[in-house]
Design an enzyme around this catalytic site. Structure first.
Site, PDB file in Angstrom:
ATOM      1  CB  ALA A 160      18.299  40.362  76.014  1.00 14.76           C
ATOM      2  CG  ASP A 203      21.513  38.574  73.393  1.00 19.22           C
ATOM      3  OD1 ASP A 203      22.280  38.719  72.431  1.00 19.22           O
ATOM      4  OD2 ASP A 203      20.865  37.532  73.592  1.00 19.22           O
TER       5      ASP A 203
HETATM    6  C1  GLA Z   1      21.753  34.809  70.947  1.00 19.14           C
HETATM    7  C2  GLA Z   1      22.263  34.618  72.364  1.00 19.14           C
HETATM    8  C3  GLA Z   1      23.561  35.405  72.606  1.00 19.14           C
HETATM    9  C4  GLA Z   1      24.598  35.128  71.524  1.00 19.14           C
HETATM   10  C5  GLA Z   1      23.960  35.236  70.146  1.00 19.14           C
HETATM   11  C6  GLA Z   1      24.885  34.773  69.043  1.00 19.14           C
HETATM   12  O1  GLA Z   1      21.340  36.129  70.752  1.00 19.14           O
HETATM   13  O2  GLA Z   1      21.279  35.039  73.276  1.00 19.14           O
HETATM   14  O3  GLA Z   1      24.056  35.118  73.899  1.00 19.14           O
HETATM   15  O4  GLA Z   1      25.206  33.881  71.712  1.00 19.14           O
HETATM   16  O5  GLA Z   1      22.770  34.464  70.018  1.00 19.14           O
HETATM   17  O6  GLA Z   1      25.973  35.592  68.949  1.00 19.14           O
END
Ligand code: GLA
Length: 437
Positions: A160, A203
């Site tokens: 992200a 994220d």
């Molecule tokens: C990843 C996903 C998020 C979230 C986390 C767990 O980072 O991208 O959207 O679900 O896992 O909390």
């Protein structure tokens, strides 16, 4: 604003010099996107169900130096991966699954490894999102992207951070004014549609909204958010809550991208299945099958209709929502002990109910709980690989780090040997939101 030590002037200069070389421009013309990594102390795995989550960033992340091109061309190099990526922003972008069947990847690399071939997906995904929402881009960018050494694929949401960095660079190069809420949606398009990961908006919300000294709280159903400031106990900076803790990142040595691990999407599907059963049982079958659409009372009344696995996923959702709410109060009142206990309880629920861990991560979590000065610990991110995060008493952070390093090496010598001694446990501070400088 805290006393931020990331990025340092020398890190910025390396990036500016590199982009100046690539573009033939003066290094003073180079802008840099700082896009921090994020942690989620409470609210793991409930964002995709519309739950309420808490988050903050750390003082480490992705740097993307760039200048706008004179035309529509994009040229990108990476500090971590070989090769370079060239394409025009006029090319319409298709979701990756469709693009791969057209065989359209074009990272030119001396090595043909899949990882190097696919690092360019995020910039194409950013362009996909901007195009999809009707933004007309005229200029490409010439850029160089670099992440903190050893922190990619570690559960700190480097993906992200990369997606957000490209969005902000394209927007800046094209003088587009886009709000953080819109960018949260654009990054969702990159992840959910372009890459096919069924994740939530935790994220990018953390990366785009966080502010040093605050806990970011996002309601993933309504998209309403709050920044909850920690109290400065008596206005004296030595008693500032932010100075009382450090964030430890303890690495397991396991790396695997979420998009190549079926576990994440499988759990999302299980949560939806549970929601579907509960909504049918409570007479609300017209609602989208998300656990946030199930009233807690309806869950209590009908949970015996769920098979054991679906019951555990639901229990994680409903108990985690409660922990987030209690955690926000604990944070606001400066009660780090309570905040930490909730984090560790959240970690346990990830192990027992959500079953997202794996043996080395569980061992790391258990070691962290025994470390000196520990407030609380849990897996970071999806929790199928990567690292655990912990809140620890600032005065004991060094002791805690060496305790964890030594104990983990004893039980996972092979995995531990894949991480340098310096990189096995990092001590960080909270950070700020992504920005262009
Ligand atoms: C990843 C996903 C998020 C979230 C986390 C767990 O980072 O991208 O959207 O679900 O896992 O909390």
């Amino acid at each position: 604003m805290g006393a931020m030590c990331w990025p340092s002037e020398s890190e910025l200069n390396v990036i500016r010099t590199k982009v100046a070389e690539m573009s033939g421009r003066d290094s003073k013309e180079v802008k840099v996107v700082e896009s921090p990594y994020r942690i989620c102390p409470l609210g793991a795995h409930i964002d995709h169900q519309g739950g309420v989550v808490s988050a903050m960033t750390i003082d480490k992340g992705i740097l993307l130096g760039f200048v706008p091109s004179d035309d529509s061309q994009v040229l990108i190099q990476s500090g971590q991966f070989n090769g370079e990526l060239r394409f025009s922003i006029d090319e319409p972008q298709l979701p990756r699954s469709a693009a791969e069947s057209n065989n359209s990847g074009e990272v030119k690399s001396s090595s043909s490894s899949h990882e190097e071939f696919s690092w360019g997906n995020y910039i194409r995904g950013a362009l996909y999102a901007l195009q999809k929402r009707g933004n007309h881009l005229k200029k490409g960018i010439i850029g160089f992207i670099s992440g903190a050494e050893g922190l990619d694929s570690s559960g700190l949401s480097s993906s992200a951070a990369v997606g957000v960095a490209y969005l902000l660079a394209f927007e800046s190069a094209n003088n587009l004014v886009i709000s953080p809420s819109e960018n949260i949606e654009y990054d969702r398009l990159i992840e959910n549609e372009y890459l096919g990961l069924k994740n939530g908006i935790l994220d990018q919300s953390a990366i785009l909204l966080s502010s040093y000294g605050c806990l970011t709280c996002m309601n993933c159903k309504t998209k309403e958010y709050m920044l909850i400031r920690s109290p400065e106990l008596n206005g004296n900076h030595t008693n500032d809550v932010m100075k009382k803790f450090k964030i430890l990142l303890a690495f397991s040595g396991l790396k695997q991208a979420l998009t190549t691990n079926p576990g994440y999407n499988q759990r999302v599907a299980e949560c939806r299945e549970a929601a579907n059963i509960l909504l049918h049982a409570s007479g609300s079958k017209e609602l989208e099958p998300l656990l946030s659409n199930v009233e807690p009372e309806a869950y209590e009344k009908h949970k015996d209709k769920l098979d054991p696995n679906l019951a555990k996923r639901s229990e994680h959702y409903f108990s985690e929502n409660k922990r987030v709410i209690e955690g926000l109060e604990a944070w606001e009142s400066g009660n780090l002990e309570k905040f930490g206990k909730l984090i560790s309880a959240s970690g346990l629920s990830s192990i027992q109910n959500y079953e997202s861990g794996c043996e080395p991560l569980i061992q790391l979590y258990e070691i962290l709980l025994k470390a000196p000065g520990m407030y609380g610990a849990r897996f970071s991110g999806a929790g199928f690989r990567g690292c655990c995060i912990a809140f620890v008493d600032a005065d004991k952070a060094l002791d805690a780090a060496s305790f964890v390093r030594n104990e983990y090496r004893k039980i996972q010598p092979e995995l531990a040997s894949q991480i340098s001694d310096d990189g096995a446990v990092l001590i960080c501070d909270a950070g700020d939101c992504a920005r262009v400088i």
